[in-house]
Enzyme design. Structure first.
Site, short mmCIF file in Angstrom:
data_model
loop_
_atom_site.label_atom_id
_atom_site.label_comp_id
_atom_site.label_asym_id
_atom_site.label_seq_id
_atom_site.Cartn_x
_atom_site.Cartn_y
_atom_site.Cartn_z
N LYS A 265 24.27 8.31 -6.31
CA LYS A 265 25.19 7.57 -7.18
C LYS A 265 25.96 8.54 -8.08
CE LYS A 265 22.24 3.52 -6.92
NZ LYS A 265 21.14 2.73 -7.49
N GLN B 124 17.40 2.29 -12.88
CA GLN B 124 16.95 2.34 -11.49
C GLN B 124 15.59 1.66 -11.33
OE1 GLN B 124 18.78 3.63 -8.83
NE2 GLN B 124 17.16 2.88 -7.51
N ASP C 162 24.93 -3.33 -12.23
CA ASP C 162 24.07 -3.67 -11.10
C ASP C 162 24.08 -5.18 -10.85
OD1 ASP C 162 22.88 -1.76 -9.52
OD2 ASP C 162 21.20 -1.38 -10.89
#
Ligand code: NDP
Length: 289
Positions: free
Chosen positions: A52, A96, A119
């Site tokens: 990412k 994450q 997200d």
């Protein structure tokens, strides 16, 4: 059989994003800034976050990686989240997953400012997605629908069977594929570990999305001829012949299933790269809002 090539598609989307970022900067705005919080040293999570950060660099975003040890407490992580919510330099951020077991994931996700939740995991954004309101779509389902769109896969009236009902893949992709839009208007069946006689259901699928986390679980006898297959699974399997010591396997047994498919995603190079560019798209959206 044609491959749904997520790697090639994601490179084209990255080119578009790079152009949009340079236009944004030329018009006097700051580059989009994505932060990623990584707690612990899970190998797969390190790889995902690394990819990412690399994608941010490639398209002209600014990125910040906040790495903390597995011993980080829930309160310490909540404090990091609070600071990121308040930090005006950061347009969007991700925490994450998975988090270490002593940290309540839902509590952390709820603390994220929905406007920075690129997200798309905050309940407010999940609700907006379900109601087809503007929001950040969760990256993996968003990547899947973009891939279907890129290849002009017909979806209206098709029977889509989703295997797996997780909050980050199975459930949201089911919601997106039944929406009254393109890609969408599918008749969706969502299946899970308690589903009886799974193969009799997967055999009915015009479009099959496998998000289980069990390597090569879906085999050729479980699909019908002409099926479109999206393999979300990524599992590391020990392989001493590889320099890394492992290979990546999808949830689909590629050889037997691809022989019957009209389209299929490879693993790696299918859904994975599409997930990353979708996160980038969400971050650009955050920077523009
Ligand atoms: P989860 O473990 O959260 O969910 C797995 C789902 O599969 C659950 O709903 C579970 O059912 C279901 N399941 C398990 N066993 C069976 C079975 N025998 N029959 C039918 N359903 C079953 O996984 P995720 O959704 O987070 O991830 C799935 C896979 O996708 C993993 O390999 C992950 O690494 C990968 N992934 C890939 C991404 C990418 O970018 N390519 C992004 C995210 C994930 P139940 O709910 O009943 O337990």
């Amino acid at each position: 059989m044609e491959l749904l090539d997520g790697k090639a598609t994601s490179l084209k989307i990255k080119d578009q994003l790079r152009d949009e970022v340079s236009q944004l900067v030329q018009s006097g705005h700051r580059s989009p800034h994505l932060a990623a919080v990584l707690v612990g040293d899970d190998g797969a999570s390190l790889t995902y976050v690394g990819a990412k950060v690399k994608a941010c660099e490639e398209i002209g975003f600014v990125s910040t990686l906040i790495q903390r040890p597995a011993s980080t407490t829930e309160d310490e992580l909540l404090q990091i989240v609070k600071e990121l919510n308040e930090n005006q330099d950061i347009h969007g951020y991700i925490v994450q997953l998975p988090l270490p077991k002593h940290i309540n994931e839902q509590k952390i996700l709820l603390a994220i400012d929905p406007k920075k939740d690129v997200d798309g995991f905050h309940p407010e954004n999940v609700g907006r997605m379900a109601l087809n309101l503007p929001t950040y779509l969760p990256a993996t389902p968003y990547g899947i629908i973009q891939l279907l769109e890129f290849y002009n896969i017909p979806t209206e009236g098709k029977h889509c069977v989703v295997v797996g009902r997780s909050n980050i893949v199975g459930l949201p992709v089911s919601i997106l594929l039944q929406r009254n839009s393109y890609p969408g208007n599918c008749t969706v069946t969502i299946t899970h570990s308690r589903t009886k006689d799974l193969a009799s259901i997967t055999r009915q699928a015009d479009i099959l999305v496998a998000a289980i986390g069990k390597p090569e679980f879906i085999t050729g006898d479980m699909v019908k001829d002409g099926v479109v297959v999206v393999d979300v699974g990524i599992t590391r399997i020990k392989d001493d012949s590889k320099k890394s010591g492992f290979r990546l396997a999808g949830d689909v047994h590629f050889e037997s299933v691809s022989a019957k498919s009209s389209y299929i995603t490879p693993v790696p190079g299918g859904v994975g790269p599409m997930t990353i560019v979708s996160l980038m798209k969400n971050t650009l959206l955050a920077a523009k809002s």
